[in-house]
Design a protein around this motif. Sequence first.
Motif, PDB file in Angstrom:
ATOM      1  N   UNK A  94     109.842  14.533  27.268  1.00 25.09           N
ATOM      2  CA  UNK A  94     108.510  14.868  27.796  1.00 25.09           C
ATOM      3  C   UNK A  94     108.196  14.008  29.015  1.00 25.09           C
ATOM      4  N   UNK A  95     108.502  12.714  28.949  1.00 24.88           N
ATOM      5  CA  UNK A  95     108.251  11.820  30.081  1.00 24.88           C
ATOM      6  C   UNK A  95     109.075  12.255  31.292  1.00 24.88           C
ATOM      7  N   UNK A  96     110.337  12.580  31.077  1.00 26.33           N
ATOM      8  CA  UNK A  96     111.175  13.014  32.206  1.00 26.33           C
ATOM      9  C   UNK A  96     110.677  14.330  32.793  1.00 26.33           C
ATOM     10  N   UNK A  97     110.234  15.243  31.921  1.00 27.75           N
ATOM     11  CA  UNK A  97     109.709  16.513  32.434  1.00 27.75           C
ATOM     12  C   UNK A  97     108.445  16.277  33.254  1.00 27.75           C
ATOM     13  N   UNK A  98     107.581  15.371  32.813  1.00 28.12           N
ATOM     14  CA  UNK A  98     106.368  15.073  33.579  1.00 28.12           C
ATOM     15  C   UNK A  98     106.698  14.415  34.907  1.00 28.12           C
ATOM     16  N   UNK A  99     107.685  13.536  34.919  1.00 28.39           N
ATOM     17  CA  UNK A  99     108.048  12.862  36.163  1.00 28.39           C
ATOM     18  C   UNK A  99     108.696  13.823  37.148  1.00 28.39           C
ATOM     19  N   UNK A 100     109.418  14.805  36.672  1.00 28.23           N
ATOM     20  CA  UNK A 100     110.046  15.766  37.583  1.00 28.23           C
ATOM     21  C   UNK A 100     109.027  16.709  38.200  1.00 28.23           C
ATOM     22  N   UNK A 101     107.938  17.002  37.480  1.00 23.61           N
ATOM     23  CA  UNK A 101     106.920  17.906  38.016  1.00 23.61           C
ATOM     24  C   UNK A 101     106.138  17.261  39.141  1.00 23.61           C
ATOM     25  N   UNK A 102     105.935  15.968  39.021  1.00 24.68           N
ATOM     26  CA  UNK A 102     105.177  15.277  40.065  1.00 24.68           C
ATOM     27  C   UNK A 102     106.064  15.086  41.273  1.00 24.68           C
ATOM     28  N   UNK A 103     105.732  15.740  42.324  1.00 25.70           N
ATOM     29  CA  UNK A 103     106.476  15.559  43.566  1.00 25.70           C
ATOM     30  C   UNK A 103     105.666  14.640  44.466  1.00 25.70           C
ATOM     31  N   UNK A 104     106.347  13.751  45.125  1.00 24.68           N
ATOM     32  CA  UNK A 104     105.582  12.875  46.029  1.00 24.68           C
ATOM     33  C   UNK A 104     104.985  13.690  47.181  1.00 24.68           C
ATOM     34  N   UNK A 105     103.819  13.300  47.638  1.00 20.44           N
ATOM     35  CA  UNK A 105     103.204  14.062  48.748  1.00 20.44           C
ATOM     36  C   UNK A 105     104.026  13.854  50.028  1.00 20.44           C
ATOM     37  N   UNK A 106     104.012  14.860  50.890  1.00 23.34           N
ATOM     38  CA  UNK A 106     104.753  14.707  52.156  1.00 23.34           C
ATOM     39  C   UNK A 106     104.138  13.595  52.998  1.00 23.34           C
ATOM     40  N   UNK A 107     104.970  12.917  53.788  1.00 25.43           N
ATOM     41  CA  UNK A 107     104.448  11.799  54.581  1.00 25.43           C
ATOM     42  C   UNK A 107     103.406  12.266  55.607  1.00 25.43           C
ATOM     43  N   UNK A 108     102.349  11.494  55.759  1.00 27.07           N
ATOM     44  CA  UNK A 108     101.321  11.785  56.772  1.00 27.07           C
ATOM     45  C   UNK A 108     100.282  12.781  56.304  1.00 27.07           C
ATOM     46  N   UNK A 109     100.354  13.275  55.118  1.00 30.39           N
ATOM     47  CA  UNK A 109      99.384  14.277  54.684  1.00 30.39           C
ATOM     48  C   UNK A 109      98.224  13.653  53.935  1.00 30.39           C
ATOM     49  N   UNK A 110      98.232  12.371  53.817  1.00 29.47           N
ATOM     50  CA  UNK A 110      97.126  11.722  53.110  1.00 29.47           C
ATOM     51  C   UNK A 110      95.883  11.785  53.974  1.00 29.47           C
ATOM     52  N   UNK A 111      94.765  12.138  53.393  1.00 26.97           N
ATOM     53  CA  UNK A 111      93.527  12.241  54.155  1.00 26.97           C
ATOM     54  C   UNK A 111      92.940  10.846  54.347  1.00 26.97           C
ATOM     55  N   UNK A 112      92.523  10.633  55.506  1.00 26.53           N
ATOM     56  CA  UNK A 112      91.927   9.330  55.822  1.00 26.53           C
ATOM     57  C   UNK A 112      90.433   9.571  55.935  1.00 26.53           C
TER      58      UNK A 112
END
Length: 108
Positions: free
Chosen positions: A88-106
């Motif tokens: 379950x932990x591995x499945x949850x970690x695989x679903x979370x994809x890191x956000x693309x660089x520079x897309x964080x709202x400031x």
Amino acid sequence: MTIVDPASPAVPGEDPVVPPVRAARRGPSRHRRPPRSWPELAAEVLGGWAATLRVALLAAVAFGGVGVVFFGASAGAGISGSVLAAAIVLACLRRREPPPPGSAEVTE
């Protein structure tokens, strides 16, 4: 030339003691007890005990067997639960994809 007494079949110089392997092949002799199976031996040994000791031994064997079964079941449940939690932990970690660089709202 060796002279052999016809009354005794033993050859001079030969060991008169029969090895146990050959004695076993000859069959039972009058001085040996016939082999017994383990249930007969257990019945003979336990037959001399008091009834209380026989019941105590039976209870110890029964409780020991039940304990082994329950220990195996709990160990199996613990291992399978750990494997399920890891899956379950591995499945949850695989679903979370890191956000693309520079897309964080400031926010300013």
